[in-house]
Design an enzyme around this catalytic site. Structure first.
Site, PDB file in Angstrom:
ATOM      1  CG  ASP A  57      -9.569  -8.779   5.942  1.00  0.00           C
ATOM      2  OD1 ASP A  57      -8.764  -7.913   6.318  1.00  0.00           O
ATOM      3  OD2 ASP A  57     -10.227  -8.683   4.885  1.00  0.00           O
ATOM      4  N   GLY A  96      -0.930 -14.763  -5.526  1.00  0.00           N
ATOM      5  CA  GLY A  96      -0.762 -13.590  -4.669  1.00  0.00           C
ATOM      6  C   GLY A  96      -2.066 -13.029  -4.123  1.00  0.00           C
ATOM      7  CE  LYS A 124     -10.956  -5.657   4.461  1.00  0.00           C
ATOM      8  NZ  LYS A 124     -10.773  -6.625   3.382  1.00  0.00           N
ATOM      9  CB  ILE A 151     -15.249   0.289  -3.067  1.00  0.00           C
ATOM     10  CG1 ILE A 151     -15.005  -0.915  -3.982  1.00  0.00           C
ATOM     11  CG2 ILE A 151     -16.692   0.771  -3.133  1.00  0.00           C
ATOM     12  CD1 ILE A 151     -15.799  -2.163  -3.579  1.00  0.00           C
ATOM     13  CB  VAL A 160      -0.970   0.001   1.213  1.00  0.00           C
ATOM     14  CG1 VAL A 160      -1.837   1.243   1.201  1.00  0.00           C
ATOM     15  CG2 VAL A 160      -1.839  -1.257   1.191  1.00  0.00           C
ATOM     16  N   GLY A 218      -4.807  -4.358  -3.262  1.00  0.00           N
ATOM     17  CA  GLY A 218      -3.796  -4.088  -4.283  1.00  0.00           C
ATOM     18  C   GLY A 218      -3.172  -2.725  -4.061  1.00  0.00           C
ATOM     19  CE  LYS A 268      -7.370  -5.327   6.211  1.00  0.00           C
ATOM     20  NZ  LYS A 268      -7.016  -5.240   4.819  1.00  0.00           N
ATOM     21  N   GLY A 303     -10.548  -1.365  -0.266  1.00  0.00           N
ATOM     22  CA  GLY A 303      -9.547  -0.695  -1.108  1.00  0.00           C
ATOM     23  C   GLY A 303     -10.052   0.398  -2.029  1.00  0.00           C
ATOM     24  CB  VAL A 353     -13.769  -0.774   4.494  1.00  0.00           C
ATOM     25  CG1 VAL A 353     -14.857  -1.753   4.062  1.00  0.00           C
ATOM     26  CG2 VAL A 353     -13.696  -0.694   6.008  1.00  0.00           C
TER      27      VAL A 353
HETATM   28  N1  NAP Z   1      -2.231  -5.043   0.645  1.00  0.00           N
HETATM   29  C1  NAP Z   1      -3.443  -4.593   0.390  1.00  0.00           C
HETATM   30  O1  NAP Z   1      -3.953  -4.730  -0.717  1.00  0.00           O
HETATM   31  C2  NAP Z   1      -4.217  -3.868   1.470  1.00  0.00           C
HETATM   32  C3  NAP Z   1      -5.521  -3.430   1.195  1.00  0.00           C
HETATM   33  C4  NAP Z   1      -6.225  -2.708   2.159  1.00  0.00           C
HETATM   34  C5  NAP Z   1      -5.623  -2.436   3.371  1.00  0.00           C
HETATM   35  N2  NAP Z   1      -4.364  -2.917   3.626  1.00  0.00           N
HETATM   36  C6  NAP Z   1      -3.771  -2.574   4.911  1.00  0.00           C
HETATM   37  O2  NAP Z   1      -2.653  -1.728   4.648  1.00  0.00           O
HETATM   38  C7  NAP Z   1      -1.649  -1.898   5.638  1.00  0.00           C
HETATM   39  C8  NAP Z   1      -0.334  -2.220   4.964  1.00  0.00           C
HETATM   40  O3  NAP Z   1      -0.480  -3.419   4.221  1.00  0.00           O
HETATM   41  P1  NAP Z   1       0.561  -3.866   3.095  1.00  0.00           P
HETATM   42  O4  NAP Z   1      -0.092  -4.946   2.338  1.00  0.00           O
HETATM   43  O5  NAP Z   1       1.060  -2.681   2.379  1.00  0.00           O
HETATM   44  O6  NAP Z   1       1.702  -4.502   4.009  1.00  0.00           O
HETATM   45  P2  NAP Z   1       3.204  -4.813   3.611  1.00  0.00           P
HETATM   46  O7  NAP Z   1       3.353  -4.961   2.147  1.00  0.00           O
HETATM   47  O8  NAP Z   1       3.671  -5.893   4.492  1.00  0.00           O
HETATM   48  O9  NAP Z   1       3.968  -3.465   4.018  1.00  0.00           O
HETATM   49  C9  NAP Z   1       4.209  -3.107   5.330  1.00  0.00           C
HETATM   50  C10 NAP Z   1       5.369  -2.135   5.339  1.00  0.00           C
HETATM   51  O10 NAP Z   1       5.588  -1.700   6.672  1.00  0.00           O
HETATM   52  C11 NAP Z   1       6.994  -1.679   6.903  1.00  0.00           C
HETATM   53  N3  NAP Z   1       7.258  -1.887   8.321  1.00  0.00           N
HETATM   54  C12 NAP Z   1       7.037  -2.994   9.057  1.00  0.00           C
HETATM   55  N4  NAP Z   1       7.393  -2.773  10.340  1.00  0.00           N
HETATM   56  C13 NAP Z   1       7.867  -1.516  10.386  1.00  0.00           C
HETATM   57  C14 NAP Z   1       8.407  -0.705  11.417  1.00  0.00           C
HETATM   58  N5  NAP Z   1       8.542  -1.167  12.645  1.00  0.00           N
HETATM   59  N6  NAP Z   1       8.797   0.540  11.106  1.00  0.00           N
HETATM   60  C15 NAP Z   1       8.676   1.019   9.846  1.00  0.00           C
HETATM   61  N7  NAP Z   1       8.178   0.308   8.828  1.00  0.00           N
HETATM   62  C16 NAP Z   1       7.784  -0.952   9.100  1.00  0.00           C
HETATM   63  C17 NAP Z   1       7.560  -2.802   6.060  1.00  0.00           C
HETATM   64  O11 NAP Z   1       8.919  -2.494   5.869  1.00  0.00           O
HETATM   65  P3  NAP Z   1       9.977  -3.087   4.847  1.00  0.00           P
HETATM   66  O12 NAP Z   1       9.301  -3.371   3.551  1.00  0.00           O
HETATM   67  O13 NAP Z   1      10.929  -1.969   4.722  1.00  0.00           O
HETATM   68  O14 NAP Z   1      10.518  -4.310   5.486  1.00  0.00           O
HETATM   69  C18 NAP Z   1       6.678  -2.721   4.829  1.00  0.00           C
HETATM   70  O15 NAP Z   1       7.209  -1.855   3.884  1.00  0.00           O
HETATM   71  C19 NAP Z   1      -2.191  -3.005   6.557  1.00  0.00           C
HETATM   72  O16 NAP Z   1      -2.842  -2.423   7.646  1.00  0.00           O
HETATM   73  C20 NAP Z   1      -3.191  -3.734   5.683  1.00  0.00           C
HETATM   74  O17 NAP Z   1      -4.198  -4.371   6.428  1.00  0.00           O
HETATM   75  C21 NAP Z   1      -3.655  -3.608   2.698  1.00  0.00           C
END
Ligand code: NAP
Length: 434
Positions: free
Chosen positions: A199, A185, A203, A134, A12, A300, A103, A132, A130
């Protein structure tokens, strides 16, 4: 110019950064001022992200960003409870507005975070938490502000919807569909949060909080996932004219609301039943609008990044006009709404009994159902195998969950019933315009 800091440069975070950089001019044109990405804090500074940012933009020290008095808005895109909660509370305490996609954190610790934000007079944006891409949070907070919300039904977990779609279309078992989702993925290595409905429940807590003005104790949501769904139930559903979807439901009646997440059979001609693959959809029924339906990508990098940037822009506009807090988090706090116990929920039910194929079995089972006021709408009995267990499928009219559970307990003790009875709730209301 409004300065933004981002914590977390993962899926994200990268999507958000990409949009802020690539659409910078477009945003400036639309807003009349600049949104400037000033700092990104993340764990591993040197990881390749596929986006070009200057070396001094990225730091591993979150405090550099939190202590910068020029940063107006902090986006927490780390996820999880710790240290994300701490980052948010620190940002709030330093007078910064916060945007989050988290969330899990909001559903479990939202009350404390919202309270801290209110006290500090800063805004919290959580559009990305919630569904993404939408903009459902804005829909409920603003677009439908004139309505009493009668019901919200959501397919809000793309992983589960992808798996159920695969099981339905290709007749594969749950475990194979899950493996495929992981390969592509759509599912994480540990898929528990997605497939067990947690999850979706996170939401749902957020949607219900906005729709009904009450803070939802997360444990009051009844949650069931899809891991027990078998292809034979999907096939029987299809024979009965239904599709199986993992549905998050918030339904208001008088001074009670139902909050539940579970596999649900929906008439296959409802629009929401046609939502396939990793897509999300949310149906909201308002007293003035009637039925409304929102569809799109629920996850995404770019769809979720779009939601994060939308919050950043809303807050930035309010800062520039000196109008932060213009749209309060909730419009009223209702103390007289109770969350209905799942035992009191009334629904139609699909049952699959594993019963010996011999005369009198159906009448034994229907007798017990009748004793619990569960009346039968239709029956499917397949494949005669005298003396062996065969699936006996029963669709009931509306019945109370408590009665259903008691009846199943009794039925499963019958010597002619060879395995645990499977039951799936059916949403087939006449007034649902899904
Ligand atoms: N993925 C989706 O499609 C999606 C959709 C809706 C909501 N979300 C929500 O968005 C949030 C992020 O999800 P994501 O999928 O983007 O997760 P992700 O790909 O795992 O990214 C998390 C990021 O946080 C960094 N991080 C972890 N611990 C840290 C710390 N202590 N200090 C600083 N940075 C730290 C990681 O660092 P490094 O990469 O540098 O190791 C990584 O870049 C979550 O709350 C998730 O529920 C995600």
């Amino acid at each position: 110019m409004i300065n933004v800091g981002i914590i977390g440069f993962g899926t994200v975070g990268s999507g958000t950064v990409k949009i802020l950089l690539e659409n910078k001019d477009l945003l400036k044109e639309r807003l009349g001022f600049e949104i400037n990405l000033k700092k990104i804090a993340t764990r591993s500074v040197n990881k390749e992200r596929g986006i070009k940012v200057s070396d001094d933009m990225v730091t591993s020290d979150v405090s550099v960003l939190l202590d910068d008095p020029d940063i107006h808005i902090v986006a927490e895109l780390v996820g999880g409870i710790t240290p994300a909660k701490d980052f948010i509370l620190q940002a709030i305490s330093k007078g910064k507005h916060v945007v989050t996609a988290n969330k899990a954190l909001l559903a479990t610790e939202g009350k404390e975070i919202f309270k801290a934000a209110q006290k500090a007079g800063v805004e919290i944006g959580f559009e990305a938490s919630v569904a993404g891409g939408i903009p459902i949070i804005k829909v409920i907070r603003e677009g439908l502000i004139a309505n009493r919300i009668h019901a919200v039904y959501g397919i809000i977990n793309g992983t589960s919807n992808y798996i159920l779609t695969k099981m339905t279309e290709e007749n594969v078992e749950f475990s194979d569909a899950l493996k495929e989702a992981q390969k592509l993925g759509f599912a994480e290595a540990d898929p528990t949060m997605d497939i067990e409905g947690i999850d979706s429940a996170h939401k749902l807590a957020i949607l219900a909080f906005l729709s009904y003005g009450i803070s939802i104790p997360f444990e009051d949501i009844s949650v069931e996932g899809i891991s027990q769904i078998e292809t034979q139930d999907i096939e029987f559903a299809s024979e009965l004219g239904y599709k199986v979807k993992l549905l998050a439901i918030a339904k208001a009646s008088n001074s009670e609301i139902e909050l539940r997440v579970h596999p649900t059979m929906l008439p296959r001609d409802y629009l929401i039943a046609k939502v396939e693959g990793a897509f999300n959809a949310i149906y909201v029924e308002g007293d003035a609008t009637g039925s409304t339906l929102y569809y799109g990508r629920g996850a995404g990098d770019l769809p979720t990044g779009s939601a994060v940037v939308s919050d950043i822009v809303s807050i930035a506009r309010n800062i520039v006009k000196n109008a932060t807090g213009r749209i309060p988090l909730i419009t009223a706090t209702k103390s007289d709404i109770r969350i209905k116990n799942i035992d009191d929920v009334v629904s139609m039910y699909y049952f699959r009994f594993s019963a010996l194929d011999k005369p009198g079995v159906l009448s034994k089972i229907s007798g017990i159902l009748g004793n619990y006021n569960i009346s039968i709408a239709s029956v499917i009995q397949k494949g005669r195998r005298i003396g062996e267990a065969v699936p006996l499928v029963v669709l009931s009219h509306q019945a109370k969950e408590r009665d259903v559970r008691q009846a199943i307990k009794e039925i499963d003790l019958l010597p002619v019933v060879m395995d645990k009875t499977v039951f799936i709730r059916v949403e087939d209301r006449e007034d649902w315009q899904g």
